[in-house]
Write a protein that holds these residues in place. Structure first.
Motif, PDB file in Angstrom:
ATOM      1  N   GLN A  66       4.771   7.891  16.331  1.00 31.44           N
ATOM      2  CA  GLN A  66       5.894   7.113  16.848  1.00 31.44           C
ATOM      3  C   GLN A  66       5.437   5.688  17.183  1.00 31.44           C
ATOM      4  O   GLN A  66       4.300   5.480  17.598  1.00 31.44           O
ATOM      5  N   PRO A  67       6.329   4.697  17.038  1.00 33.89           N
ATOM      6  CA  PRO A  67       5.980   3.334  17.440  1.00 33.89           C
ATOM      7  C   PRO A  67       5.647   3.266  18.931  1.00 33.89           C
ATOM      8  O   PRO A  67       6.201   4.032  19.724  1.00 33.89           O
ATOM      9  N   VAL A  68       4.776   2.340  19.305  1.00 32.43           N
ATOM     10  CA  VAL A  68       4.480   2.129  20.722  1.00 32.43           C
ATOM     11  C   VAL A  68       5.586   1.291  21.365  1.00 32.43           C
ATOM     12  O   VAL A  68       5.730   1.278  22.583  1.00 32.43           O
ATOM     13  N   LEU A  69       6.359   0.601  20.533  1.00 35.63           N
ATOM     14  CA  LEU A  69       7.525  -0.139  21.012  1.00 35.63           C
ATOM     15  C   LEU A  69       8.587  -0.121  19.937  1.00 35.63           C
ATOM     16  O   LEU A  69       8.309  -0.398  18.766  1.00 35.63           O
ATOM     17  N   GLU A  70       9.784   0.206  20.342  1.00 38.51           N
ATOM     18  CA  GLU A  70      10.953   0.152  19.476  1.00 38.51           C
ATOM     19  C   GLU A  70      12.108  -0.231  20.393  1.00 38.51           C
ATOM     20  O   GLU A  70      12.546   0.573  21.210  1.00 38.51           O
ATOM     21  N   THR A  71      12.552  -1.489  20.297  1.00 30.72           N
ATOM     22  CA  THR A  71      13.554  -1.977  21.235  1.00 30.72           C
ATOM     23  C   THR A  71      14.515  -2.931  20.546  1.00 30.72           C
ATOM     24  O   THR A  71      14.189  -3.529  19.521  1.00 30.72           O
ATOM     25  N   THR A  72      15.679  -3.063  21.136  1.00 30.21           N
ATOM     26  CA  THR A  72      16.664  -4.037  20.701  1.00 30.21           C
ATOM     27  C   THR A  72      16.732  -5.122  21.766  1.00 30.21           C
ATOM     28  O   THR A  72      16.868  -4.822  22.951  1.00 30.21           O
ATOM     29  N   LEU A  73      16.615  -6.379  21.336  1.00 29.30           N
ATOM     30  CA  LEU A  73      16.672  -7.501  22.262  1.00 29.30           C
ATOM     31  C   LEU A  73      18.119  -7.957  22.435  1.00 29.30           C
ATOM     32  O   LEU A  73      18.888  -7.960  21.475  1.00 29.30           O
ATOM     33  N   ALA A  74      18.434  -8.349  23.653  1.00 29.57           N
ATOM     34  CA  ALA A  74      19.783  -8.817  23.961  1.00 29.57           C
ATOM     35  C   ALA A  74      19.988 -10.230  23.433  1.00 29.57           C
ATOM     36  O   ALA A  74      19.121 -11.080  23.591  1.00 29.57           O
ATOM     37  N   GLY A  75      21.099 -10.472  22.796  1.00 26.20           N
ATOM     38  CA  GLY A  75      21.445 -11.794  22.283  1.00 26.20           C
ATOM     39  C   GLY A  75      22.633 -12.330  23.043  1.00 26.20           C
ATOM     40  O   GLY A  75      22.960 -11.798  24.099  1.00 26.20           O
ATOM     41  N   PRO A  76      23.280 -13.336  22.585  1.00 26.29           N
ATOM     42  CA  PRO A  76      23.011 -14.057  21.345  1.00 26.29           C
ATOM     43  C   PRO A  76      21.711 -14.852  21.433  1.00 26.29           C
ATOM     44  O   PRO A  76      21.163 -15.060  22.504  1.00 26.29           O
ATOM     45  N   PHE A  77      21.255 -15.294  20.264  1.00 23.70           N
ATOM     46  CA  PHE A  77      19.981 -15.997  20.157  1.00 23.70           C
ATOM     47  C   PHE A  77      20.203 -17.413  19.653  1.00 23.70           C
ATOM     48  O   PHE A  77      20.932 -17.625  18.688  1.00 23.70           O
ATOM     49  N   ASP A  78      19.552 -18.366  20.297  1.00 26.25           N
ATOM     50  CA  ASP A  78      19.569 -19.751  19.836  1.00 26.25           C
ATOM     51  C   ASP A  78      18.565 -19.904  18.697  1.00 26.25           C
ATOM     52  O   ASP A  78      17.661 -19.079  18.534  1.00 26.25           O
ATOM     53  N   ALA A  79      18.709 -20.967  17.939  1.00 30.92           N
ATOM     54  CA  ALA A  79      17.676 -21.324  16.969  1.00 30.92           C
ATOM     55  C   ALA A  79      16.416 -21.668  17.764  1.00 30.92           C
ATOM     56  O   ALA A  79      16.495 -22.153  18.889  1.00 30.92           O
ATOM     57  N   GLY A  80      15.272 -21.387  17.198  1.00 33.19           N
ATOM     58  CA  GLY A  80      14.022 -21.742  17.855  1.00 33.19           C
ATOM     59  C   GLY A  80      13.138 -20.543  18.126  1.00 33.19           C
ATOM     60  O   GLY A  80      13.225 -19.520  17.449  1.00 33.19           O
ATOM     61  N   PHE A  81      12.307 -20.671  19.154  1.00 33.10           N
ATOM     62  CA  PHE A  81      11.237 -19.714  19.448  1.00 33.10           C
ATOM     63  C   PHE A  81      11.657 -18.725  20.522  1.00 33.10           C
ATOM     64  O   PHE A  81      12.301 -19.101  21.502  1.00 33.10           O
ATOM     65  N   HIS A  82      11.252 -17.461  20.334  1.00 30.28           N
ATOM     66  CA  HIS A  82      11.617 -16.391  21.261  1.00 30.28           C
ATOM     67  C   HIS A  82      10.401 -15.495  21.527  1.00 30.28           C
ATOM     68  O   HIS A  82       9.707 -15.107  20.588  1.00 30.28           O
ATOM     69  N   PRO A  83      10.170 -15.152  22.814  1.00 31.28           N
ATOM     70  CA  PRO A  83       9.017 -14.301  23.151  1.00 31.28           C
ATOM     71  C   PRO A  83       9.361 -12.816  23.120  1.00 31.28           C
ATOM     72  O   PRO A  83      10.497 -12.415  23.360  1.00 31.28           O
ATOM     73  N   VAL A  84       8.339 -12.024  22.839  1.00 25.36           N
ATOM     74  CA  VAL A  84       8.390 -10.569  23.005  1.00 25.36           C
ATOM     75  C   VAL A  84       7.213 -10.246  23.922  1.00 25.36           C
ATOM     76  O   VAL A  84       6.064 -10.192  23.480  1.00 25.36           O
ATOM     77  N   ASP A  85       7.497 -10.074  25.197  1.00 19.63           N
ATOM     78  CA  ASP A  85       6.475  -9.836  26.215  1.00 19.63           C
ATOM     79  C   ASP A  85       6.161  -8.346  26.267  1.00 19.63           C
ATOM     80  O   ASP A  85       6.964  -7.557  26.767  1.00 19.63           O
ATOM     81  N   LEU A  86       5.012  -7.958  25.743  1.00 22.18           N
ATOM     82  CA  LEU A  86       4.674  -6.525  25.707  1.00 22.18           C
ATOM     83  C   LEU A  86       4.532  -5.950  27.111  1.00 22.18           C
ATOM     84  O   LEU A  86       4.816  -4.766  27.321  1.00 22.18           O
ATOM     85  N   ALA A  87       4.132  -6.765  28.094  1.00 24.18           N
ATOM     86  CA  ALA A  87       4.035  -6.283  29.475  1.00 24.18           C
ATOM     87  C   ALA A  87       5.410  -5.866  29.996  1.00 24.18           C
ATOM     88  O   ALA A  87       5.538  -4.854  30.689  1.00 24.18           O
ATOM     89  N   ALA A  88       6.436  -6.615  29.655  1.00 26.51           N
ATOM     90  CA  ALA A  88       7.795  -6.284  30.110  1.00 26.51           C
ATOM     91  C   ALA A  88       8.289  -4.967  29.517  1.00 26.51           C
ATOM     92  O   ALA A  88       9.184  -4.334  30.074  1.00 26.51           O
ATOM     93  N   HIS A  89       7.677  -4.564  28.401  1.00 22.09           N
ATOM     94  CA  HIS A  89       8.061  -3.303  27.749  1.00 22.09           C
ATOM     95  C   HIS A  89       7.062  -2.180  28.024  1.00 22.09           C
ATOM     96  O   HIS A  89       7.181  -1.097  27.445  1.00 22.09           O
ATOM     97  N   GLY A  90       6.063  -2.444  28.876  1.00 24.74           N
ATOM     98  CA  GLY A  90       5.085  -1.414  29.224  1.00 24.74           C
ATOM     99  C   GLY A  90       4.165  -1.020  28.086  1.00 24.74           C
ATOM    100  O   GLY A  90       3.692   0.112  28.022  1.00 24.74           O
ATOM    101  N   VAL A  91       3.892  -1.955  27.178  1.00 22.42           N
ATOM    102  CA  VAL A  91       3.042  -1.671  26.018  1.00 22.42           C
ATOM    103  C   VAL A  91       1.652  -2.253  26.249  1.00 22.42           C
ATOM    104  O   VAL A  91       1.516  -3.432  26.588  1.00 22.42           O
ATOM    105  N   TRP A  92       0.629  -1.419  26.034  1.00 27.03           N
ATOM    106  CA  TRP A  92      -0.771  -1.815  26.171  1.00 27.03           C
ATOM    107  C   TRP A  92      -1.443  -1.645  24.814  1.00 27.03           C
ATOM    108  O   TRP A  92      -1.283  -0.608  24.165  1.00 27.03           O
ATOM    109  N   LEU A  93      -2.220  -2.625  24.394  1.00 22.65           N
ATOM    110  CA  LEU A  93      -2.954  -2.536  23.133  1.00 22.65           C
ATOM    111  C   LEU A  93      -4.400  -2.138  23.398  1.00 22.65           C
ATOM    112  O   LEU A  93      -5.030  -2.665  24.309  1.00 22.65           O
TER     113      LEU A  93
END
Length: 188
Positions: A66-93
């Protein structure tokens, strides 16, 4: 130490031919497996235009079913750069593993063949040795440069992206230079 130039290319660019109204999607990832020293790094993606479509993020561990993270991000989204903070999702590498990560624009959840998908590979490495030496010798305000010089792509991108999000124009230019150095063209 930079990634092995003979290693296979792992980055996937996100474009679509089926719908011209969807933005281009890119992950801020090098062509080959990129490195991080962080157990819970922040990964970044870029959109060429705004979108109201759903965006899914998946991080796969090579040793897990199973994936260690599988999530849907809330939008809408502006053009440009967007973070995916693994700490906010409880994912450790774990150190030494290559994790494949993907971002997908999902215009039709019941018909996933129309998704726009981009992906890359992140490998957690030890913050000791060469990386620690580069950071210890870095001047104030040059941490991102030290990470880049040590071949720690994701930490360099996160440093400049966080500063750019806070309004630092110099950091935005540094992020663009890092991206161009890996063949990413991030202009609308």
């Amino acid at each position: 130490m930079p990634p092995d130039p003979g290693a296979p290319k792992t980055r996937i660019a996100g474009t679509t031919r089926s719908r011209s109204d969807l933005p281009e999607l890119q992950v801020l990832a090098p062509e080959r497996a990129g490195r991080t020293t962080r157990e819970q790094p922040t990964l970044w993606f870029w959109l060429s235009a705004p979108t109201d479509e759903r965006i899914d993020v998946t991080v796969n561990d090579p040793d897990a079913v199973q994936p260690v993270l599988e999530t849907t991000l809330a939008g809408p989204f502006d053009a440009g750069f967007h973070p995916v903070d693994l700490a906010a999702h409880g994912v450790w590498l774990e150190e030494g593993k290559d994790y494949h990560w993907f971002v997908a624009i999902v215009p039709e959840p019941d018909r996933r063949s129309g998704d726009v998908v981009a992906g890359g590979v992140v490998r957690r490495v030890s913050p000791r040795g060469e990386v620690a030496d580069a950071l210890a010798n870095a001047e104030a305000g040059r941490i991102a440069h030290a990470y880049a010089q040590a071949g720690v792509w994701y930490d360099a991108v996160d440093e400049v992206s966080a500063a750019a999000a806070a309004g630092d124009a110099g950091a935005a230019a540094a992020r663009d230079a890092l991206a161009r150095g890996e063949g990413l063209e991030l202009a609308p």
